[in-house]
Design a protein around this motif. Structure first.
Motif, PDB file in Angstrom:
ATOM      1  N   HIS A 199       0.634  -1.493   0.436  1.00  0.00           N
ATOM      2  CA  HIS A 199       0.071  -0.206   0.275  1.00  0.00           C
ATOM      3  C   HIS A 199       1.084   1.670   0.409  1.00  0.00           C
ATOM      4  O   HIS A 199       2.122   1.615   0.897  1.00  0.00           O
TER       5      HIS A 199
ATOM      6  N   GLU B 261       1.575   5.514   0.211  1.00  0.00           N
ATOM      7  CA  GLU B 261       1.318   6.490   0.687  1.00  0.00           C
ATOM      8  C   GLU B 261       0.698   7.066  -0.828  1.00  0.00           C
ATOM      9  O   GLU B 261       0.010   8.524  -0.788  1.00  0.00           O
ATOM     10  N   ALA B 262       1.688   7.602  -1.470  1.00  0.00           N
ATOM     11  CA  ALA B 262       2.068   8.466  -2.959  1.00  0.00           C
ATOM     12  C   ALA B 262       2.080   7.095  -3.611  1.00  0.00           C
ATOM     13  O   ALA B 262       3.362   6.843  -3.633  1.00  0.00           O
TER      14      ALA B 262
ATOM     15  N   LYS C  50      -3.747   1.315  -5.078  1.00  0.00           N
ATOM     16  CA  LYS C  50      -2.764   0.522  -4.144  1.00  0.00           C
ATOM     17  C   LYS C  50      -2.051   1.996  -3.689  1.00  0.00           C
ATOM     18  O   LYS C  50      -1.977   1.991  -2.450  1.00  0.00           O
ATOM     19  N   ALA C  51      -2.698   3.029  -3.942  1.00  0.00           N
ATOM     20  CA  ALA C  51      -2.127   4.899  -3.318  1.00  0.00           C
ATOM     21  C   ALA C  51      -2.871   5.315  -2.299  1.00  0.00           C
ATOM     22  O   ALA C  51      -4.182   5.690  -3.266  1.00  0.00           O
ATOM     23  N   ASP C  52      -2.635   6.261  -1.269  1.00  0.00           N
ATOM     24  CA  ASP C  52      -3.368   7.078  -0.886  1.00  0.00           C
ATOM     25  C   ASP C  52      -3.388   8.559  -1.761  1.00  0.00           C
ATOM     26  O   ASP C  52      -4.288   9.193  -2.249  1.00  0.00           O
ATOM     27  N   LEU C  53      -2.680   8.934  -2.615  1.00  0.00           N
ATOM     28  CA  LEU C  53      -2.349  10.244  -3.740  1.00  0.00           C
ATOM     29  C   LEU C  53      -1.758   9.698  -4.836  1.00  0.00           C
ATOM     30  O   LEU C  53      -1.006   8.699  -4.834  1.00  0.00           O
TER      31      LEU C  53
ATOM     32  N   ASP D 147      -5.050  13.011  -8.108  1.00  0.00           N
ATOM     33  CA  ASP D 147      -4.844  13.967  -6.850  1.00  0.00           C
ATOM     34  C   ASP D 147      -4.224  15.685  -7.377  1.00  0.00           C
ATOM     35  O   ASP D 147      -4.811  16.651  -6.946  1.00  0.00           O
TER      36      ASP D 147
END
Length: 161
Positions: free
Chosen positions: A72, A74-75, A105-108, A133
């Motif tokens: 996973h 973060e960015a 699979k990314a937050d950002l 984003d």
């Protein structure tokens, strides 16, 4: 944890900012990024392996996709061959597939590409604009794109030359 894509823009970013990546965990499928970042001992560097695309210097295939599925991010920072009306496009189908999977699979999701990509066309769609984003480029891509990004919630940053 961050994923850095394969592209000439991201290769230049790795060269220019590798000092800033000290202490960070970086994943990449780019042969160039691996070579550049491996020179810095304080970067926790993970090369995503698989089959080799020698022309565009990246790893791909089932092994690469399985490795990505286990992480996973973060960015993720992506490049682009072309910025078209419905999203980001790439020259290689396998590369477009990597982009889709890392973005899921990314937050950002960050895209770094020069403004010339808005006038280019390419073959394979990686991701749609709704998945982006933040878009970083050197100059204004034009009123049409500024308005479009504003409408869909993509932040636009001009990094300048």
């Amino acid at each position: 944890m961050c994923f850095l894509d394969t592209s000439t823009t991201l290769r230049l970013l790795c060269e220019s900012y590798k000092e800033d990546l000290k202490g960070k965990t970086i994943f990449t499928h780019s042969m160039d990024n691996v070579l550049i970042l491996s020179e810095e001992k304080d970067i926790d560097l993970h090369a995503i392996g698989g089959k080799v695309n020698g022309k565009n210097r990246f790893f791909y295939g089932g092994d690469a996709l399985r490795q990505i599925q286990q992480v996973h991010f973060e960015a993720v920072v992506l490049g682009a061959a072309a910025c078209m009306e419905d999203g980001l496009y790439y020259e290689d189908q396998e590369d477009a597939q990597i982009k889709r999977v890392v973005s899921e699979k990314a937050d950002l999701v960050i895209v770094a590409a020069d403004v010339t990509k808005f006038s280019k066309r390419s073959r394979y769609k990686g991701i749609g604009w709704g998945e982006v984003d933040l878009f970083i480029t050197e100059t204004n891509p034009g009123k049409k794109w500024e308005q479009r990004f504003s409408e869909i919630g993509v932040s636009l940053i001009y990094a300048g030359k």
